[in-house]
Design a protein around this motif. Sequence first.
Motif, mmCIF file in Angstrom:
data_model
loop_
_atom_site.group_PDB
_atom_site.id
_atom_site.type_symbol
_atom_site.label_atom_id
_atom_site.label_comp_id
_atom_site.label_asym_id
_atom_site.label_seq_id
_atom_site.Cartn_x
_atom_site.Cartn_y
_atom_site.Cartn_z
ATOM 1 N N GLU A 1 0.823 -1.205 0.000
ATOM 2 C CA GLU A 1 0.000 0.000 0.000
ATOM 3 C C GLU A 1 0.862 1.261 0.000
ATOM 4 O OE1 GLU A 1 -2.418 -3.226 2.061
ATOM 5 O OE2 GLU A 1 -0.389 -2.479 2.266
ATOM 6 N N VAL A 2 1.959 1.225 0.749
ATOM 7 C CA VAL A 2 2.846 2.391 0.806
ATOM 8 C C VAL A 2 3.563 2.566 -0.528
ATOM 9 C CG1 VAL A 2 4.810 3.447 1.994
ATOM 10 C CG2 VAL A 2 3.072 2.224 3.304
ATOM 11 N N ARG A 3 3.995 1.473 -1.126
ATOM 12 C CA ARG A 3 4.649 1.557 -2.428
ATOM 13 C C ARG A 3 3.696 2.160 -3.461
ATOM 14 N NH1 ARG A 3 6.684 -3.824 -4.523
ATOM 15 N NH2 ARG A 3 4.479 -4.109 -4.806
ATOM 16 N N LYS A 4 2.444 1.741 -3.437
ATOM 17 C CA LYS A 4 1.449 2.292 -4.365
ATOM 18 C C LYS A 4 1.280 3.794 -4.118
ATOM 19 C CE LYS A 4 -3.395 1.836 -5.815
ATOM 20 N NZ LYS A 4 -3.613 3.264 -5.875
ATOM 21 N N ALA A 5 1.175 4.201 -2.857
ATOM 22 C CA ALA A 5 1.017 5.627 -2.536
ATOM 23 C C ALA A 5 2.237 6.433 -2.964
ATOM 24 C CB ALA A 5 0.757 5.803 -1.046
ATOM 25 N N ALA A 6 3.424 5.838 -2.838
ATOM 26 C CA ALA A 6 4.652 6.521 -3.264
ATOM 27 C C ALA A 6 4.668 6.700 -4.776
ATOM 28 C CB ALA A 6 5.880 5.742 -2.807
ATOM 29 N N GLU A 7 4.144 5.711 -5.482
ATOM 30 C CA GLU A 7 4.145 5.753 -6.945
ATOM 31 C C GLU A 7 3.080 6.689 -7.502
ATOM 32 O OE1 GLU A 7 3.722 1.619 -7.994
ATOM 33 O OE2 GLU A 7 5.843 1.195 -7.580
ATOM 34 N N ASP A 8 1.849 6.586 -6.983
ATOM 35 C CA ASP A 8 0.762 7.387 -7.566
ATOM 36 C C ASP A 8 0.399 8.616 -6.735
ATOM 37 O OD1 ASP A 8 -0.847 6.429 -5.455
ATOM 38 O OD2 ASP A 8 -1.945 5.023 -6.730
ATOM 39 N N GLN A 9 1.099 8.800 -5.641
ATOM 40 C CA GLN A 9 0.892 9.937 -4.740
ATOM 41 C C GLN A 9 -0.567 10.078 -4.326
ATOM 42 O OE1 GLN A 9 3.081 13.424 -5.912
ATOM 43 N NE2 GLN A 9 4.960 12.256 -6.058
ATOM 44 N N SER A 10 -1.205 8.941 -4.061
ATOM 45 C CA SER A 10 -2.596 8.910 -3.622
ATOM 46 C C SER A 10 -2.743 9.271 -2.146
ATOM 47 C CB SER A 10 -3.200 7.529 -3.885
ATOM 48 O OG SER A 10 -2.423 6.524 -3.248
ATOM 49 N N ALA A 11 -1.633 9.313 -1.437
ATOM 50 C CA ALA A 11 -1.625 9.703 -0.021
ATOM 51 C C ALA A 11 -0.318 10.423 0.270
ATOM 52 C CB ALA A 11 -1.764 8.477 0.882
ATOM 53 N N ILE A 12 -0.363 11.263 1.277
ATOM 54 C CA ILE A 12 0.859 11.910 1.758
ATOM 55 C C ILE A 12 1.569 10.906 2.647
ATOM 56 C CG2 ILE A 12 1.794 13.769 3.191
ATOM 57 C CD1 ILE A 12 -0.810 15.345 2.428
ATOM 58 N N ILE A 13 2.803 10.579 2.317
ATOM 59 C CA ILE A 13 3.600 9.707 3.179
ATOM 60 C C ILE A 13 4.393 10.640 4.086
ATOM 61 C CG2 ILE A 13 5.366 7.914 3.294
ATOM 62 C CD1 ILE A 13 4.502 7.130 0.414
ATOM 63 N N MET A 14 4.005 10.671 5.343
ATOM 64 C CA MET A 14 4.588 11.606 6.300
ATOM 65 C C MET A 14 5.598 10.885 7.189
ATOM 66 S SD MET A 14 2.650 14.175 8.954
ATOM 67 C CE MET A 14 1.845 15.060 7.627
ATOM 68 N N ASP A 15 6.863 11.195 6.971
ATOM 69 C CA ASP A 15 7.960 10.639 7.753
ATOM 70 C C ASP A 15 8.124 11.528 8.983
ATOM 71 O OD1 ASP A 15 10.562 9.958 8.762
ATOM 72 O OD2 ASP A 15 11.096 9.179 6.783
ATOM 73 N N VAL A 16 7.917 10.971 10.156
ATOM 74 C CA VAL A 16 7.918 11.776 11.380
ATOM 75 C C VAL A 16 9.228 11.663 12.165
ATOM 76 C CG1 VAL A 16 5.403 11.739 11.541
ATOM 77 C CG2 VAL A 16 6.728 9.999 12.764
ATOM 78 N N ARG A 17 10.264 11.135 11.499
ATOM 79 C CA ARG A 17 11.578 11.063 12.137
ATOM 80 C C ARG A 17 12.222 12.448 12.141
ATOM 81 N NH1 ARG A 17 14.733 6.990 8.655
ATOM 82 N NH2 ARG A 17 13.575 8.092 7.038
#
Length: 149
Positions: free
Chosen positions: A32-48
Amino acid sequence: MLSVTKRLTGVLCRNFHQNIIRMSSEVVGFAEVRKAAEDQSAIIMDVRNPDEYASGHIPSAVNLPLPEIGNAFGMSAEQFKEKYNFEQPAKDAAIITNCKMGGRASKAIDALKDAGFFNLQLYQGSYNDWTAQGGEVIQGTRDGTCTLY
């Protein structure tokens, strides 16, 4: 006495409802994360922290450190974009949180819910799972200086 009981019941129900909402965040995995990274269907928020993010992150991920979440959404949209180098998300934006192992990402879900966000997903395995699954890694800072590995 009845008035006190009604108020107490209202507080207990409201707290119970908030806890149910907190617990209802969807957990997503690598695919699911790979798909979101590819199609930008969600903001992947890195909180580090920014130095952790710069050392390697998921493609298209944005960096908003966990300790800054509360104050970040009190900023104007312009201040937010200048500081974090991405648009301040709408409250209904699809957001996937990640960190190194999942602990901070889970806390970020709570902080984002407290800030009024509700379309949230947790990448429980986070960056460690991403790299273990062979996910593409980007090195660089949130100002856009990146290297692909």
